[in-house]
Design a protein around this motif. Structure first.
Motif, short mmCIF file in Angstrom:
data_model
loop_
_atom_site.label_atom_id
_atom_site.label_comp_id
_atom_site.label_asym_id
_atom_site.label_seq_id
_atom_site.Cartn_x
_atom_site.Cartn_y
_atom_site.Cartn_z
N GLU A 180 0.73 -1.24 0.36
CA GLU A 180 0.09 -0.08 0.17
C GLU A 180 0.82 1.71 0.40
N ALA A 181 1.98 1.44 1.01
CA ALA A 181 2.72 2.49 0.81
C ALA A 181 3.03 2.54 0.21
N LEU A 182 3.49 1.56 -1.05
CA LEU A 182 4.66 1.99 -2.29
C LEU A 182 3.93 2.76 -3.61
N GLN A 183 2.02 2.25 -3.29
CA GLN A 183 1.33 2.54 -4.35
C GLN A 183 1.05 3.95 -4.30
N LYS A 184 1.42 4.18 -2.93
CA LYS A 184 1.27 5.88 -2.56
C LYS A 184 2.62 5.85 -3.20
N ILE A 185 3.88 5.65 -3.02
CA ILE A 185 4.32 6.53 -3.31
C ILE A 185 4.89 6.47 -4.61
N GLY A 186 3.57 5.37 -5.52
CA GLY A 186 3.81 5.57 -6.99
C GLY A 186 4.99 5.88 -8.58
N THR A 187 5.94 5.62 -7.86
CA THR A 187 7.19 5.15 -8.48
C THR A 187 7.11 4.70 -9.39
N GLU A 189 9.71 2.17 -9.89
CA GLU A 189 10.19 1.24 -9.21
C GLU A 189 9.05 0.76 -8.27
N ALA A 190 8.78 1.63 -7.50
CA ALA A 190 7.54 1.24 -6.81
C ALA A 190 6.23 0.03 -7.08
N LEU A 191 6.02 0.44 -8.55
CA LEU A 191 5.10 -0.30 -8.98
C LEU A 191 5.01 -1.08 -9.47
N ASN A 192 7.19 -1.30 -10.11
CA ASN A 192 7.13 -2.54 -10.27
C ASN A 192 7.27 -3.59 -9.55
N ALA A 193 7.44 -2.93 -7.98
CA ALA A 193 7.59 -4.04 -6.99
C ALA A 193 6.54 -4.46 -6.53
#
Length: 220
Positions: A180-187, A189-193
């Motif tokens: 959820e946090a990675l999706q909020k950051i939204g870069t 790299e984050a979305l790929n992870a």
């Protein structure tokens, strides 16, 4: 530099801020006086005593604030958090992070607000904190990192996707909170992870998979 230091020592320590040994007893007495008021004074007296923390050295101030955070009065505890936020040191930040598990919603709201105000400057320490804290604290910090939105946290949050432990306080797995946090950051790299995690872990929560893949404004 205090004149009580030998001349040779004065030369070596020129320009450095040193507490004079002559003042040690005075500093100790001041701290003990404040702690005595915090223990025995009325609420108004305890608040007044706590206000004196601004005149103390950083370590002494943390000792006083630590005691005030255990006060029976919510007003005193909230005042202690304000002083803690103003200290702006690693030790003070660590103590503030520990308070993310407060059972008092007013305290918790105040702590979250102060940590969010520090924004990106706090992110490296929040990332470090993830290595040593409990699962409940881990989820609290991960959610905070998502709200701050700093890409610096993406690497650490990506490694947290492998942590399937559940935080009892939140009834949420660490990996779900990280996604959820990675999706909020939204870069990218984050979305790929997150996409890789969804593809390889069948236990992904519906909450994590339903979040929009957009980047919110960065709080500072």
């Amino acid at each position: 530099l205090p004149s009580c230091f030998p001349v040779t020592i004065q030369a070596q320590l020129k320009g450095k801020s040193i507490l004079c040994p002559c003042d040690w007893d005075e500093s100790y007495d001041e701290v003990q006086g404040i702690l005595h008021q915090l223990k025995h004074g009325q609420v108004s007296e305890r608040i007044h005593a706590l206000a004196r923390v601004t005149s103390l050295a950083s370590d002494d101030g943390l000792i006083v604030v630590n005691h005030a955070l255990l006060d029976s009065s919510r007003v005193v505890r909230l005042q202690a958090i304000q002083h803690l936020a103003n200290m702006n040191s690693r030790q003070a930040n660590k103590l503030m992070m520990d308070l993310l598990l407060s059972d008092d919603p007013n305290i918790l709201e105040k702590v979250q607000a102060h940590l969010l105000t520090k924004g990106t400057q706090l992110v490296p320490q929040l990332v470090e904190y993830l290595d040593t804290c409990s699962h409940d604290s881990r989820v609290a910090v991960i959610e905070l990192l998502g709200r701050i939105g700093d890409p610096f946290a993406v690497g650490k949050l990506s490694t947290m996707l492998s942590d399937q432990a559940t935080a009892p306080r939140y009834n949420k797995r660490v990996c779900d909170a990280s996604a959820e946090a990675l999706q909020k950051i939204g870069t990218k790299e984050a979305l790929n992870a997150v996409n890789w995690w969804k593809a390889h872990h069948h236990g992904a929560s519906s909450q994590a998979t339903s979040l929009p893949q957009t980047k919110p404004p960065v709080l500072s």
